[in-house]
Design an enzyme around this catalytic site. Sequence first.
Site, PDB file in Angstrom:
ATOM      1  N   LYS A  73       2.099  -3.634   6.589  1.00  0.00           N
ATOM      2  CA  LYS A  73       2.441  -3.599   5.151  1.00  0.00           C
ATOM      3  C   LYS A  73       3.962  -3.433   4.996  1.00  0.00           C
ATOM      4  O   LYS A  73       4.611  -4.137   4.232  1.00  0.00           O
ATOM      5  CB  LYS A  73       1.722  -2.454   4.440  1.00  0.00           C
ATOM      6  CG  LYS A  73       0.222  -2.634   4.318  1.00  0.00           C
ATOM      7  CD  LYS A  73      -0.145  -3.875   3.519  1.00  0.00           C
ATOM      8  CE  LYS A  73      -1.643  -4.022   3.357  1.00  0.00           C
ATOM      9  NZ  LYS A  73      -2.008  -5.310   2.709  1.00  0.00           N
ATOM     10  N   TYR A 103      -1.776  -1.009  11.030  1.00  0.00           N
ATOM     11  CA  TYR A 103      -2.126  -1.588   9.714  1.00  0.00           C
ATOM     12  C   TYR A 103      -1.017  -1.254   8.722  1.00  0.00           C
ATOM     13  O   TYR A 103      -0.469  -2.143   8.072  1.00  0.00           O
ATOM     14  CB  TYR A 103      -3.467  -1.025   9.226  1.00  0.00           C
ATOM     15  CG  TYR A 103      -3.619  -1.125   7.727  1.00  0.00           C
ATOM     16  CD1 TYR A 103      -3.365  -0.025   6.911  1.00  0.00           C
ATOM     17  CD2 TYR A 103      -3.968  -2.326   7.121  1.00  0.00           C
ATOM     18  CE1 TYR A 103      -3.468  -0.123   5.527  1.00  0.00           C
ATOM     19  CE2 TYR A 103      -4.066  -2.424   5.747  1.00  0.00           C
ATOM     20  CZ  TYR A 103      -3.816  -1.319   4.957  1.00  0.00           C
ATOM     21  OH  TYR A 103      -3.895  -1.424   3.590  1.00  0.00           O
ATOM     22  N   SER A 155       0.836  -1.204   0.000  1.00  0.00           N
ATOM     23  CA  SER A 155       0.000   0.000   0.000  1.00  0.00           C
ATOM     24  C   SER A 155       0.867   1.249   0.000  1.00  0.00           C
ATOM     25  O   SER A 155       1.962   1.253   0.561  1.00  0.00           O
ATOM     26  CB  SER A 155      -0.888  -0.009   1.258  1.00  0.00           C
ATOM     27  OG  SER A 155      -1.446   1.264   1.492  1.00  0.00           O
TER      28      SER A 155
HETATM   29  C1  WQD Z   1      -9.291   9.455   1.616  1.00  0.00           C
HETATM   30  C2  WQD Z   1      -9.536  10.939   1.884  1.00  0.00           C
HETATM   31  C3  WQD Z   1      -9.869  11.486   4.189  1.00  0.00           C
HETATM   32  C4  WQD Z   1     -13.674   9.400   4.700  1.00  0.00           C
HETATM   33  C5  WQD Z   1      -6.635   4.368   3.466  1.00  0.00           C
HETATM   34  C6  WQD Z   1      -5.489   3.484   3.852  1.00  0.00           C
HETATM   35  C7  WQD Z   1      -4.914   2.824   2.609  1.00  0.00           C
HETATM   36  C8  WQD Z   1      -6.020   2.059   1.946  1.00  0.00           C
HETATM   37  C9  WQD Z   1      -7.069   3.060   1.485  1.00  0.00           C
HETATM   38  C10 WQD Z   1      -6.697  -0.150   2.631  1.00  0.00           C
HETATM   39  C11 WQD Z   1      -8.799  11.429   3.119  1.00  0.00           C
HETATM   40  C12 WQD Z   1     -11.115  11.772   3.365  1.00  0.00           C
HETATM   41  C13 WQD Z   1     -12.494   9.894   4.148  1.00  0.00           C
HETATM   42  C14 WQD Z   1     -14.702  10.305   5.091  1.00  0.00           C
HETATM   43  C15 WQD Z   1     -13.334  12.137   4.341  1.00  0.00           C
HETATM   44  N1  WQD Z   1      -6.570   1.139   2.845  1.00  0.00           N
HETATM   45  N2  WQD Z   1     -12.345  11.240   3.964  1.00  0.00           N
HETATM   46  N3  WQD Z   1     -14.488  11.652   4.883  1.00  0.00           N
HETATM   47  O1  WQD Z   1      -6.943   7.287   4.295  1.00  0.00           O
HETATM   48  O2  WQD Z   1      -6.205   7.811   1.897  1.00  0.00           O
HETATM   49  O3  WQD Z   1      -6.161   5.442   2.706  1.00  0.00           O
HETATM   50  O4  WQD Z   1      -7.599   3.668   2.693  1.00  0.00           O
HETATM   51  O5  WQD Z   1      -6.367  -0.805   1.682  1.00  0.00           O
HETATM   52  O6  WQD Z   1      -3.890   1.941   2.969  1.00  0.00           O
HETATM   53  O7  WQD Z   1      -4.467   4.275   4.432  1.00  0.00           O
HETATM   54  O8  WQD Z   1      -8.336   6.574   2.299  1.00  0.00           O
HETATM   55  O9  WQD Z   1     -10.736   6.794   1.752  1.00  0.00           O
HETATM   56  O10 WQD Z   1     -10.040   6.744   4.191  1.00  0.00           O
HETATM   57  O11 WQD Z   1      -9.552   8.757   2.835  1.00  0.00           O
HETATM   58  O12 WQD Z   1     -13.166  13.364   4.170  1.00  0.00           O
HETATM   59  O13 WQD Z   1     -15.788   9.924   5.597  1.00  0.00           O
HETATM   60  O14 WQD Z   1     -10.917  11.124   2.135  1.00  0.00           O
HETATM   61  O15 WQD Z   1      -9.655  12.536   5.122  1.00  0.00           O
HETATM   62  O16 WQD Z   1      -8.359  12.761   2.875  1.00  0.00           O
HETATM   63  P1  WQD Z   1      -6.871   6.887   2.863  1.00  0.00           P
HETATM   64  P2  WQD Z   1      -9.743   7.160   2.802  1.00  0.00           P
END
Ligand code: WQD
Length: 342
Positions: free
Chosen positions: A156, A152, A127
């Site tokens: 990785k 998590y 990741s």
């Molecule tokens: C993306 C953006 C949030 C939810 C994680 C893991 C990565 C992979 C993908 C597993 C960020 C914003 C999110 C919400 C929001 N995981 N957001 N409101 O954190 O980039 O990556 O998920 O395979 O390893 O680290 O993904 O979709 O959680 O967030 O504003 O309700 O959306 O702040 O900027 P992230 P995400």
Amino acid sequence: MKKTVLVSGGAGFIGSHVTVELLQAGYEVVVADNFSNCDLTCFEDVKKITGRADIPLEKIDFCDEAAAKGIFKKYHFDAVIHFAAFKAVGESVAEPLKYYKNNLVSFLNVLEAAKEVGGCNVLFSSSATVYGEPEKVPVTEDTPRQPAMSPYGNTKTMCEDILQDTVKASGGTIKGILLRYFNPIGAHPSALIGELPRGIPNNLVPFITQTAIGKRECLSIFGNDYPTPDGTCLRDYIDIVDLARAHVFAVTRMMEGKMKKDCEIFNVGTGRPVSVMELVNAFQKVNNVKLNYKIAARRPGDVTAIWADPTLANKELGWKAERSVEDTLKSAWAWELHLAGK
Ligand code: WQD
């Protein structure tokens, strides 16, 4: 003679889409899953999409060493793609031991089992989280990894090191490819398989689609005061089918002996930074739906901006992300409508 690939965690979101693409590319697949974070319907729908009623399914937990060794004795695998792991960032902070035990022991058992049968090609689902908050974007495979922001993420990083050391010590019997995913989103064009988070979604796109369909009251946008063009975080959102196809290219590279090193790393991203606000607006526009959202406080641990330089994967794997964000967001919405029986 068809080559056979073991897909551990093959009934999950990414595993099921990879299984479809492998079968459609002419590989045989054995799906193994303990169904701790997905259900059998997903596997049944993979059979519908591919028209293959005979896909071998093994219900096993790879934390069980004997079970892991048993499956490598029951079948001959030309490659194994290891997805079986827990993946909720927040949960890993609350329950680190559950994550270290499950994610490390399952991978160690797969490697031990592969070693015991004389070796195998191993593709590990890594990741972009290993890059932490990069100093410079876009990130290449040489961008230094940073201390993980969660247990998590740390699993990785640790599994990457475990694979690299195992390959080095294997005398060439174990080859490895690490695929570093950015943000997988969307669903299969059939709308029969997609992301099915249990409980309240952590990730952005399932929260968007569940809000749009009325399962969630309101989407919270975690911060719009970041040092980015519109103040919201930037990510590299990659379509799940594009991501799945990258695995077919990687497995083929291993099978055809085209690897340049015994263990290779590839960023699997689009190279296209998209902000949370841009994604929300694009979702509303392409699907003609109004989304109820509000600006909320920043989420601890969030990275301001990260996206891939996918040049190496484009060049060496011959793979490139093709689907537009708009088409991916349409597929995400079609999947949510399918789940709601609409
Ligand atoms: C993306 C953006 C949030 C939810 C994680 C893991 C990565 C992979 C993908 C597993 C960020 C914003 C999110 C919400 C929001 N995981 N957001 N409101 O954190 O980039 O990556 O998920 O395979 O390893 O680290 O993904 O979709 O959680 O967030 O504003 O309700 O959306 O702040 O900027 P992230 P995400």
